[in-house]
Design a protein around this motif. Structure first.
Motif, PDB file in Angstrom:
ATOM      1  N   ASN A 196     -10.069  -3.403 -54.908  1.00  0.00           N
ATOM      2  CA  ASN A 196     -10.089  -2.233 -55.788  1.00  0.00           C
ATOM      3  C   ASN A 196      -8.796  -2.121 -56.587  1.00  0.00           C
ATOM      4  N   TYR A 197      -7.704  -2.506 -55.974  1.00  0.00           N
ATOM      5  CA  TYR A 197      -6.388  -2.423 -56.626  1.00  0.00           C
ATOM      6  C   TYR A 197      -6.257  -3.459 -57.735  1.00  0.00           C
ATOM      7  N   LYS A 198      -6.689  -4.685 -57.443  1.00  0.00           N
ATOM      8  CA  LYS A 198      -6.594  -5.772 -58.435  1.00  0.00           C
ATOM      9  C   LYS A 198      -7.780  -6.707 -58.235  1.00  0.00           C
ATOM     10  N   SER A 199      -8.817  -6.490 -59.022  1.00  0.00           N
ATOM     11  CA  SER A 199     -10.084  -7.184 -58.805  1.00  0.00           C
ATOM     12  C   SER A 199      -9.986  -8.699 -58.956  1.00  0.00           C
ATOM     13  N   ASP A 200      -9.039  -9.171 -59.783  1.00  0.00           N
ATOM     14  CA  ASP A 200      -8.920 -10.612 -60.011  1.00  0.00           C
ATOM     15  C   ASP A 200      -7.822 -11.256 -59.159  1.00  0.00           C
ATOM     16  N   ALA A 201      -7.308 -10.523 -58.186  1.00  0.00           N
ATOM     17  CA  ALA A 201      -6.234 -11.063 -57.340  1.00  0.00           C
ATOM     18  C   ALA A 201      -6.727 -12.233 -56.504  1.00  0.00           C
ATOM     19  N   ARG A 202      -5.865 -13.222 -56.373  1.00  0.00           N
ATOM     20  CA  ARG A 202      -6.147 -14.328 -55.442  1.00  0.00           C
ATOM     21  C   ARG A 202      -5.797 -13.846 -54.041  1.00  0.00           C
ATOM     22  N   ILE A 203      -6.776 -13.857 -53.163  1.00  0.00           N
ATOM     23  CA  ILE A 203      -6.570 -13.366 -51.797  1.00  0.00           C
ATOM     24  C   ILE A 203      -6.779 -14.516 -50.826  1.00  0.00           C
ATOM     25  N   TYR A 204      -5.716 -14.847 -50.095  1.00  0.00           N
ATOM     26  CA  TYR A 204      -5.792 -15.948 -49.133  1.00  0.00           C
ATOM     27  C   TYR A 204      -6.312 -15.487 -47.781  1.00  0.00           C
ATOM     28  N   GLY A 205      -6.307 -14.186 -47.578  1.00  0.00           N
ATOM     29  CA  GLY A 205      -6.776 -13.632 -46.313  1.00  0.00           C
ATOM     30  C   GLY A 205      -5.964 -12.402 -45.959  1.00  0.00           C
ATOM     31  N   VAL A 206      -6.015 -12.021 -44.697  1.00  0.00           N
ATOM     32  CA  VAL A 206      -5.234 -10.887 -44.193  1.00  0.00           C
ATOM     33  C   VAL A 206      -4.291 -11.417 -43.121  1.00  0.00           C
ATOM     34  N   SER A 207      -3.009 -11.144 -43.320  1.00  0.00           N
ATOM     35  CA  SER A 207      -1.999 -11.629 -42.392  1.00  0.00           C
ATOM     36  C   SER A 207      -1.910 -10.706 -41.181  1.00  0.00           C
ATOM     37  N   VAL A 208      -2.032 -11.297 -39.994  1.00  0.00           N
ATOM     38  CA  VAL A 208      -1.891 -10.562 -38.734  1.00  0.00           C
ATOM     39  C   VAL A 208      -0.505 -10.877 -38.187  1.00  0.00           C
ATOM     40  N   GLN A 209       0.303  -9.852 -37.991  1.00  0.00           N
ATOM     41  CA  GLN A 209       1.696 -10.062 -37.604  1.00  0.00           C
ATOM     42  C   GLN A 209       2.086  -9.197 -36.413  1.00  0.00           C
ATOM     43  N   GLU A 210       3.090  -9.651 -35.695  1.00  0.00           N
ATOM     44  CA  GLU A 210       3.615  -8.825 -34.609  1.00  0.00           C
ATOM     45  C   GLU A 210       4.235  -7.558 -35.176  1.00  0.00           C
TER      46      GLU A 210
END
Length: 340
Positions: A196-210
């Motif tokens: 929704n924020y940037k429809s054409d954004a390249r998204i590699y995934g969601v980073s899961v971090q400590e």
């Protein structure tokens, strides 16, 4: 000009020669053929602030600094910088001979003209020995849950995209998630908000971090590529100190360990690192190590890295970790600093 006991010649005034006059050309030629450092420091009189020949003098490497701008202090700073620069160059050459200072291969990450995602930027830091949070990039809610279990709760989830640098603004970050359901729900929310924020954004995934523990001191460290001096290393305290007070220090790379210590001691908030109101001192040596490793990184890849930010770098009593990072890679033909 021939006096062996004289190294610097300062003219507090020179005649009002026209820029194309034979006299100014002869003066410039004499200066060029001398090993002395020549400097013009005219004091402003009325409307005459600088001599007419100033552009021609500067073009030929003769500095012109008005007397009301404290030229002697400027000259002293130049000499001080020169001494430190050559000491750093010598130190850098010694490091190059050390087996522990081998250049790391970043060819798979530093692609010309790109901005790295957070996970890619942190991979660059890790290859140069800069500690970062435990992380893994998930492409599904199930993967995110599995990674969270491997890392250990609580965890943080963030969008991993080179096109979304301000994750809070995009509502694409979730903190302190403590169970499988929260992680799965957060994964879907973050992906949706990012789109929704940037429809054409390249998204590699969601980073899961400590989720890093509280109690550390937030600092920032980074590099910009100055068109004149090349890679410049920056250090400061995070939060209000950098945003409001601009409490930061700079050094031209490469830097020595002494330079790194000076950078920390220069900032007004230095006492916070040493511990205040009963709090323990932050790990100063760990911060120095990071600044030295940043220096090694940009000494190796200053021709490729346009901008690098570690913000925040969380410093504890024992050790530290980079919680977020940004790297902008130069275009192959680009030589100037890139804006964010």
């Amino acid at each position: 000009m021939n006096d062996p006991n004289t190294d610097i010649i300062i003219f507090t005034e020179i005649p009002s020669w026209a820029p194309d006059s034979p006299a100014i050309k002869e003066f410039i030629e004499v200066c060029k053929n001398s090993e002395k450092f020549v400097m013009i420091t005219p004091f402003p009189l009325g409307n005459a602030i600088l001599p007419k020949s100033t552009p021609e003098l500067i073009k030929n490497g003769i500095p012109v600094v008005p007397g009301n701008l404290n030229p002697i202090k400027a000259l002293a700073n130049l000499v001080n910088y020169s001494e430190k620069y050559w000491a750093a160059q010598l130190s850098s050459k010694k490091l190059e001979k050390s087996s522990s200072a081998k250049k790391k291969d970043l060819s798979d990450l530093l692609i010309p003209g790109t901005t790295l995602s957070e996970s890619q930027a942190c991979e660059v830091l890790e290859r140069y020995g800069i500690p970062t949070t435990k992380r893994a990039v998930a492409t599904s809610p199930q993967e995110a849950v599995q990674y969270a279990k491997n890392i250990g709760y609580p965890v943080v989830l963030k969008i991993d995209s080179p096109d979304i640098l301000h994750k809070t603004e995009a509502d694409a970050i979730r903190l302190n998630l403590s169970n499988d359901q929260e992680v799965a729900d957060a994964f879907l929310e973050i992906k949706m908000n990012a789109k929704n924020y940037k429809s054409d954004a390249r998204i590699y995934g969601v980073s899961v971090q400590e989720m890093l523990p509280q109690g550390g001191v937030e600092v920032i460290a980074g590099v910009s590529n100055d068109p004149v001096f090349g890679p410049v290393i920056m250090f400061g305290l995070g939060g209000i100190f950098v945003e409001v007070f601009k409490d930061i220090s700079f050094r031209v790379a490469p830097i020595t360990r002494d330079d790194a210590v000076e950078m920390m001691e220069e900032i007004k908030g230095h006492s916070i690192l040493k511990g205040t109101r009963g709090k323990p001192s932050a790990d100063i040596d760990a911060v120095v190590d990071v600044l030295e490793k940043l220096s090694a990184l940009v000494s190796d890849y200053g021709d490729k890295i346009d901008e690098l930010d570690i913000n925040p770098l969380i410093v504890y009593e024992d050790g530290l970790k980079a919680a977020d990072a940004l790297i902008v890679v130069k275009n192959e033909t680009k030589t100037s600093v890139a804006g964010r």
